[in-house]
Design a protein around this motif. Structure first.
Motif, PDB file in Angstrom:
ATOM      1  N   LEU A 251       0.805  -1.214   0.000  1.00  0.00           N
ATOM      2  CA  LEU A 251       0.000   0.000   0.000  1.00  0.00           C
ATOM      3  C   LEU A 251       0.841   1.268   0.000  1.00  0.00           C
ATOM      4  O   LEU A 251       1.875   1.350   0.666  1.00  0.00           O
ATOM      5  N   GLU A 252       0.351   2.251  -0.712  1.00  0.00           N
ATOM      6  CA  GLU A 252       0.871   3.612  -0.654  1.00  0.00           C
ATOM      7  C   GLU A 252      -0.260   4.473  -0.102  1.00  0.00           C
ATOM      8  O   GLU A 252      -1.264   4.697  -0.774  1.00  0.00           O
ATOM      9  N   GLU A 253      -0.128   4.893   1.148  1.00  0.00           N
ATOM     10  CA  GLU A 253      -1.179   5.688   1.782  1.00  0.00           C
ATOM     11  C   GLU A 253      -1.122   7.112   1.247  1.00  0.00           C
ATOM     12  O   GLU A 253      -0.144   7.829   1.472  1.00  0.00           O
ATOM     13  N   ARG A 254      -2.166   7.530   0.561  1.00  0.00           N
ATOM     14  CA  ARG A 254      -2.137   8.813  -0.129  1.00  0.00           C
ATOM     15  C   ARG A 254      -2.784   9.952   0.656  1.00  0.00           C
ATOM     16  O   ARG A 254      -2.280  11.061   0.656  1.00  0.00           O
ATOM     17  N   ASP A 255      -3.919   9.679   1.285  1.00  0.00           N
ATOM     18  CA  ASP A 255      -4.615  10.797   1.913  1.00  0.00           C
ATOM     19  C   ASP A 255      -5.651  10.272   2.898  1.00  0.00           C
ATOM     20  O   ASP A 255      -6.145   9.153   2.769  1.00  0.00           O
ATOM     21  N   THR A 256      -5.969  11.094   3.882  1.00  0.00           N
ATOM     22  CA  THR A 256      -7.064  10.833   4.812  1.00  0.00           C
ATOM     23  C   THR A 256      -7.897  12.100   4.868  1.00  0.00           C
ATOM     24  O   THR A 256      -7.378  13.176   5.169  1.00  0.00           O
ATOM     25  N   ARG A 257      -9.166  11.990   4.553  1.00  0.00           N
ATOM     26  CA  ARG A 257     -10.020  13.171   4.478  1.00  0.00           C
ATOM     27  C   ARG A 257     -11.326  12.976   5.233  1.00  0.00           C
ATOM     28  O   ARG A 257     -11.910  11.896   5.234  1.00  0.00           O
ATOM     29  N   ARG A 258     -11.768  14.053   5.847  1.00  0.00           N
ATOM     30  CA  ARG A 258     -13.102  14.064   6.433  1.00  0.00           C
ATOM     31  C   ARG A 258     -14.101  14.393   5.341  1.00  0.00           C
ATOM     32  O   ARG A 258     -13.871  15.303   4.542  1.00  0.00           O
ATOM     33  N   ILE A 259     -15.185  13.626   5.281  1.00  0.00           N
ATOM     34  CA  ILE A 259     -16.186  13.909   4.264  1.00  0.00           C
ATOM     35  C   ILE A 259     -17.012  15.114   4.687  1.00  0.00           C
ATOM     36  O   ILE A 259     -17.206  15.390   5.873  1.00  0.00           O
ATOM     37  N   GLY A 260     -17.482  15.852   3.715  1.00  0.00           N
ATOM     38  CA  GLY A 260     -18.134  17.131   3.973  1.00  0.00           C
ATOM     39  C   GLY A 260     -19.618  17.041   4.278  1.00  0.00           C
ATOM     40  O   GLY A 260     -20.195  15.969   4.468  1.00  0.00           O
ATOM     41  N   GLY A 261     -20.238  18.209   4.280  1.00  0.00           N
ATOM     42  CA  GLY A 261     -21.633  18.311   4.675  1.00  0.00           C
ATOM     43  C   GLY A 261     -22.597  17.615   3.738  1.00  0.00           C
ATOM     44  O   GLY A 261     -23.582  17.010   4.191  1.00  0.00           O
ATOM     45  N   VAL A 262     -22.352  17.690   2.435  1.00  0.00           N
ATOM     46  CA  VAL A 262     -23.287  17.082   1.479  1.00  0.00           C
ATOM     47  C   VAL A 262     -23.295  15.565   1.626  1.00  0.00           C
ATOM     48  O   VAL A 262     -24.352  14.946   1.768  1.00  0.00           O
ATOM     49  N   ILE A 263     -22.123  14.937   1.592  1.00  0.00           N
ATOM     50  CA  ILE A 263     -22.074  13.489   1.740  1.00  0.00           C
ATOM     51  C   ILE A 263     -22.568  13.080   3.131  1.00  0.00           C
ATOM     52  O   ILE A 263     -23.311  12.101   3.277  1.00  0.00           O
ATOM     53  N   SER A 264     -22.188  13.835   4.159  1.00  0.00           N
ATOM     54  CA  SER A 264     -22.617  13.503   5.526  1.00  0.00           C
ATOM     55  C   SER A 264     -24.126  13.627   5.700  1.00  0.00           C
ATOM     56  O   SER A 264     -24.710  12.931   6.536  1.00  0.00           O
ATOM     57  N   THR A 265     -24.772  14.493   4.927  1.00  0.00           N
ATOM     58  CA  THR A 265     -26.225  14.594   4.961  1.00  0.00           C
ATOM     59  C   THR A 265     -26.871  13.265   4.608  1.00  0.00           C
ATOM     60  O   THR A 265     -27.919  12.893   5.147  1.00  0.00           O
ATOM     61  N   HIS A 266     -26.229  12.507   3.737  1.00  0.00           N
ATOM     62  CA  HIS A 266     -26.792  11.240   3.281  1.00  0.00           C
ATOM     63  C   HIS A 266     -26.313  10.042   4.103  1.00  0.00           C
ATOM     64  O   HIS A 266     -27.024   9.050   4.228  1.00  0.00           O
ATOM     65  N   THR A 267     -25.120  10.130   4.663  1.00  0.00           N
ATOM     66  CA  THR A 267     -24.590   8.988   5.425  1.00  0.00           C
ATOM     67  C   THR A 267     -24.909   9.053   6.906  1.00  0.00           C
ATOM     68  O   THR A 267     -24.987   8.023   7.575  1.00  0.00           O
ATOM     69  N   GLY A 268     -25.046  10.264   7.443  1.00  0.00           N
ATOM     70  CA  GLY A 268     -25.114  10.416   8.882  1.00  0.00           C
ATOM     71  C   GLY A 268     -23.733  10.270   9.486  1.00  0.00           C
ATOM     72  O   GLY A 268     -22.723  10.159   8.772  1.00  0.00           O
ATOM     73  N   PRO A 269     -23.630  10.246  10.821  1.00  0.00           N
ATOM     74  CA  PRO A 269     -22.334  10.207  11.494  1.00  0.00           C
ATOM     75  C   PRO A 269     -21.721   8.809  11.500  1.00  0.00           C
ATOM     76  O   PRO A 269     -22.352   7.825  11.119  1.00  0.00           O
ATOM     77  N   GLY A 270     -20.480   8.743  11.967  1.00  0.00           N
ATOM     78  CA  GLY A 270     -19.829   7.467  12.213  1.00  0.00           C
ATOM     79  C   GLY A 270     -19.276   6.777  10.985  1.00  0.00           C
ATOM     80  O   GLY A 270     -19.063   5.563  11.003  1.00  0.00           O
ATOM     81  N   VAL A 271     -19.013   7.530   9.926  1.00  0.00           N
ATOM     82  CA  VAL A 271     -18.475   6.927   8.709  1.00  0.00           C
ATOM     83  C   VAL A 271     -16.983   6.640   8.867  1.00  0.00           C
ATOM     84  O   VAL A 271     -16.214   7.502   9.305  1.00  0.00           O
ATOM     85  N   VAL A 272     -16.580   5.437   8.520  1.00  0.00           N
ATOM     86  CA  VAL A 272     -15.171   5.072   8.377  1.00  0.00           C
ATOM     87  C   VAL A 272     -15.082   4.216   7.123  1.00  0.00           C
ATOM     88  O   VAL A 272     -15.884   3.289   6.940  1.00  0.00           O
ATOM     89  N   GLY A 273     -14.120   4.532   6.252  1.00  0.00           N
ATOM     90  CA  GLY A 273     -14.017   3.734   5.036  1.00  0.00           C
ATOM     91  C   GLY A 273     -12.789   4.066   4.226  1.00  0.00           C
ATOM     92  O   GLY A 273     -11.888   4.777   4.678  1.00  0.00           O
ATOM     93  N   PHE A 274     -12.773   3.543   3.013  1.00  0.00           N
ATOM     94  CA  PHE A 274     -11.614   3.755   2.152  1.00  0.00           C
ATOM     95  C   PHE A 274     -11.985   3.568   0.682  1.00  0.00           C
ATOM     96  O   PHE A 274     -12.976   2.911   0.346  1.00  0.00           O
ATOM     97  N   TYR A 275     -11.182   4.169  -0.161  1.00  0.00           N
ATOM     98  CA  TYR A 275     -11.124   3.889  -1.596  1.00  0.00           C
ATOM     99  C   TYR A 275      -9.699   3.447  -1.902  1.00  0.00           C
ATOM    100  O   TYR A 275      -8.753   3.952  -1.291  1.00  0.00           O
ATOM    101  N   ALA A 276      -9.535   2.548  -2.857  1.00  0.00           N
ATOM    102  CA  ALA A 276      -8.200   2.145  -3.275  1.00  0.00           C
ATOM    103  C   ALA A 276      -8.208   1.756  -4.740  1.00  0.00           C
ATOM    104  O   ALA A 276      -9.208   1.255  -5.255  1.00  0.00           O
ATOM    105  N   TYR A 277      -7.082   2.011  -5.410  1.00  0.00           N
ATOM    106  CA  TYR A 277      -6.906   1.551  -6.779  1.00  0.00           C
ATOM    107  C   TYR A 277      -5.440   1.152  -6.958  1.00  0.00           C
ATOM    108  O   TYR A 277      -4.579   1.525  -6.161  1.00  0.00           O
ATOM    109  N   SER A 278      -5.175   0.384  -7.994  1.00  0.00           N
ATOM    110  CA  SER A 278      -3.815  -0.086  -8.220  1.00  0.00           C
ATOM    111  C   SER A 278      -3.184   0.648  -9.383  1.00  0.00           C
ATOM    112  O   SER A 278      -3.872   1.081 -10.308  1.00  0.00           O
ATOM    113  N   LEU A 279      -1.867   0.762  -9.336  1.00  0.00           N
ATOM    114  CA  LEU A 279      -1.123   1.368 -10.429  1.00  0.00           C
ATOM    115  C   LEU A 279      -0.636   0.274 -11.377  1.00  0.00           C
ATOM    116  O   LEU A 279      -0.488  -0.883 -10.977  1.00  0.00           O
TER     117      LEU A 279
END
Length: 279
Positions: A251-279
């Motif tokens: 793995l190459e850890e690229r970034d950690t970001r807090r999701i914003g208000g629009v996405i949080s409006t749909h998910t609610g609190p307590g989100v933990v997750g990831f996206y990954a792709y290969s080179l």
């Protein structure tokens, strides 16, 4: 040909976008009788605290074609062409607004539907910028974005499905509603829609299942870029990142970001997750 990148606020790139020279068009959160620009005028904490205090559930809306027209005009002052990279058209009307605005600039705008959200958009924006800086042309960048769109992994868990249910974004995760107490949903995006990827009893097991999904997907891949996302519960995020690191993946850890208000409006609190792709 000089190419500028435009994205929208659901990429959750925040200050990183400015560092890359990427134009960000905000979506909107409609909450407590006012319309707020995502990331500019409202945060996830504003939403969660307001709902807990009894406010009605917020709603969201896409940027207008006029918002995109203004962004494209700014971008075209410094470039010959714009690559516009956005949230899944299955989740938002943002792509449609961008398409309408692009008609004002014939041959100058290329719109890319990521079929993703949050850091799924952000990772494609970052990859596009990286390739452009290396001298790639528009066609080469689009081929790579299409590859990533077709071959990546996303998993996330959250505290409740009620926000997804009330905002109509639950998609194939509908079957998880009404589950046993203490069951944590594990979700993904499939062809741009939110879908169920599993369920687990409790947070620890849910995080462990997401690690196992990443391990299975990673088999045979030589180099993987991973992006973490969350909106509350930093302890769970930290535990998840530690578990991923201990899995021994390339793995190459690229970034950690807090999701914003629009996405949080749909998910609610307590989100933990990831996206990954290969080179």
């Amino acid at each position: 040909m000089r190419i500028a990148i435009v994205t929208d606020s659901t990429s959750d790139l925040q200050s990183r976008a400015a560092e890359m020279g990427v134009e960000v068009v905000p979506l909107y959160v409609n909450f407590k009788g006012k319309i707020h620009k995502d990331w500019v005028e409202i945060t996830p904490d504003d939403i969660f605290e307001g709902v807990r205090a009894g406010a009605e559930m917020p709603s969201t809306s896409q940027p207008s074609p006029a918002d995109f027209k203004a962004a494209y005009e700014r971008a075209l002052r410094r470039a010959d062409h714009v690559l516009s990279i956005h949230i899944s058209s299955k989740l938002s009307g943002t792509v449609q607004s961008a398409q309408l605005a692009s008609q004002e600039f014939p041959g100058k705008i290329t719109i890319f539907d990521t079929q993703a959200a949050s850091m799924g958009i952000g990772m494609m924006v970052e990859r596009a910028k990286e390739l452009l800086d290396q001298g790639a042309d528009l066609g080469q960048v689009l081929v790579e974005l299409e590859r990533i769109r077709a071959d990546h992994i996303v998993r996330f868990t959250l505290s409740t499905l009620e926000y997804l249910k009330k905002n109509g974004r639950i998609g194939g995760a509908q079957a998880l509603l009404g589950g046993l107490l203490g069951i944590k949903p594990i979700l993904t995006l499939k062809e741009g829609r939110v879908e169920a990827a599993g369920r687990a009893r409790g947070e620890k097991k849910a995080l462990a299942e997401m690690v196992e999904a990443l391990k299975a997907w990673s088999s045979g891949r030589q180099k993987i870029r991973i992006y973490y996302l969350y909106n509350s519960g930093e302890e769970d995020l930290s535990a998840f990142k530690s578990a991923v690191k201990s899995a021994g993946l390339p793995l190459e850890e690229r970034d950690t970001r807090r999701i914003g208000g629009v996405i949080s409006t749909h998910t609610g609190p307590g989100v933990v997750g990831f996206y990954a792709y290969s080179l």
